[in-house]
Write an enzyme that holds these catalytic residues in place. Structure first.
Site, PDB file in Angstrom:
ATOM      1  N   ASP A 140     -17.145 -42.468  12.009  1.00 52.72           N
ATOM      2  CA  ASP A 140     -17.092 -43.555  12.996  1.00 52.72           C
ATOM      3  C   ASP A 140     -17.139 -44.865  12.214  1.00 52.72           C
ATOM      4  OD1 ASP A 140     -17.258 -41.670  15.034  1.00 52.72           O
ATOM      5  OD2 ASP A 140     -19.406 -41.912  15.315  1.00 52.72           O
ATOM      6  N   GLU A 203     -11.860 -42.926  21.712  1.00 50.87           N
ATOM      7  CA  GLU A 203     -12.784 -43.794  20.961  1.00 50.87           C
ATOM      8  C   GLU A 203     -12.037 -44.457  19.803  1.00 50.87           C
ATOM      9  OE1 GLU A 203     -15.939 -41.066  19.857  1.00 50.87           O
ATOM     10  OE2 GLU A 203     -16.753 -41.042  21.891  1.00 50.87           O
ATOM     11  N   HIS A 206     -13.455 -43.428  16.125  1.00 50.30           N
ATOM     12  CA  HIS A 206     -13.705 -42.055  15.646  1.00 50.30           C
ATOM     13  C   HIS A 206     -12.445 -41.433  15.023  1.00 50.30           C
ATOM     14  CE1 HIS A 206     -15.641 -37.949  16.047  1.00 50.30           C
ATOM     15  NE2 HIS A 206     -14.358 -37.618  15.969  1.00 50.30           N
TER      16      HIS A 206
HETATM   17  C1  LIG Z   1     -20.987 -40.338  19.916  1.00 51.62           C
HETATM   18  C2  LIG Z   1     -19.710 -40.887  19.337  1.00 51.62           C
HETATM   19  N1  LIG Z   1     -20.001 -41.822  18.314  1.00 51.62           N
HETATM   20  C3  LIG Z   1     -18.870 -39.739  18.780  1.00 51.62           C
HETATM   21  O1  LIG Z   1     -18.891 -39.485  17.602  1.00 51.62           O
HETATM   22  N2  LIG Z   1     -18.178 -39.042  19.698  1.00 51.62           N
HETATM   23  C4  LIG Z   1     -17.439 -37.870  19.334  1.00 51.62           C
HETATM   24  C5  LIG Z   1     -16.613 -37.356  20.486  1.00 51.62           C
HETATM   25  C6  LIG Z   1     -18.365 -36.775  18.832  1.00 51.62           C
HETATM   26  O2  LIG Z   1     -19.516 -36.664  19.271  1.00 51.62           O
HETATM   27  O3  LIG Z   1     -17.880 -35.948  18.005  1.00 51.62           O
HETATM   28 ZN   LIG Z   2     -17.541 -39.968  15.964  1.00 54.30          ZN
END
Ligand SMILES: C[C@@H](N)C(=O)N[C@H](C)C(=O)O
Ligand SMILES: [Zn+2]
Length: 235
Positions: A140, A203, A206
């Site tokens: 992230d 997102e 990500h």
């Molecule tokens: C929680 C968020 N930062 C994230 O990483 N989302 C993806 C979908 C995950 O949890 O793998």
């Molecule tokens: Zn993530």
């Protein structure tokens, strides 16, 4: 210029579960890899148990991140919020978001599960089917420029439609700020995908490499299974 190239719609991908062949790569700490990468350990700063001030990725993913970072414009660097994540942290993030949704009036059931897993992967410590961050292949991140973090239109972990990577691609008559946000997301997207990562379309922050969902999108070989603990063997 990458900022002028639209982010393409998500490509159709495999719905069968790809086979995962663990490659055994160790994880590398990201903060000492390149001047163009800094770590801002968001969950550590937010006080989640089981987090560390360092962020880790599997070696090939980390080296690809360096490759992408080195192509940033002068005066810019990547800011990594999170890389490898323990099952405990994945579970806490999932539970915290669930509580938020329940407070907003959602009720227990399939619709709640579906909404939850849009933004936080279901915690799984099955090493053959791990949640993406447990594999050390998910990262992230955002970009910092000379005047601070670039405007990406939402905060990190804003679990709303505006966080969709292509949200600003669809604006019919974007104002100047929307154009800036669109350019910033494009820059991140093209740098990362040209280095071999895939984006999670809901997102903007990500990205994944070597994971099961990366394999589904690229038809590459999934090679990062779950890592349950960081120890001297895998870092
Ligand atoms: C929680 C968020 N930062 C994230 O990483 N989302 C993806 C979908 C995950 O949890 O793998
Ligand atoms: Zn993530």
């Amino acid at each position: 210029m990458k900022q002028d190239l639209p982010i393409p719609p998500e490509r159709p991908h495999l719905y069968v579960q790809p086979l995962l062949e663990e490659c055994g790569e160790a994880m590398l700490p990201l903060s000492s890899l390149s001047e163009k990468i800094t770590v801002w350990p968001m969950y550590y700063k937010q006080g989640y148990d089981g987090t560390t001030p360092e962020a880790y990725l599997r070696k090939s993913a980390a080296l690809r991140l360096v490759q992408a970072a080195e192509r940033l414009p002068d005066g810019h660097r990547f800011v990594v919020f999170d890389g490898w994540r323990s099952y405990q942290v994945q579970g806490s993030l999932y539970e915290r978001f669930k509580q938020t949704l329940l407070k907003q009036g959602w009720e227990e059931g399939e619709a709640l599960q579906a909404e939850l897993s849009k933004f936080v992967a279901v915690p799984s410590k099955d090493v053959q089917k791990p949640s993406p961050h447990l594999s050390g292949g998910a990262v992230d991140l955002t970009i910092e420029g000379p005047d601070g973090w670039l405007d990406m239109g939402t905060e990190f972990d804003d679990f709303s439609e505006r966080a969709s990577t292509r949200f600003y691609e669809n604006a019919l008559s974007p104002d100047e700020q929307a154009k800036t946000i669109r350019a910033n997301r494009r820059l991140l997207y093209h740098l990362m995908t040209e280095a071999g990562f895939v984006n999670y379309p809901k997102e903007w922050w990500h990205y994944e490499y070597g994971t099961l969902s990366w394999a589904r999108q690229t038809t590459g070989q999934a090679m990062y299974g779950g890592i349950l603990e960081i120890d001297s063997e895998n870092s």
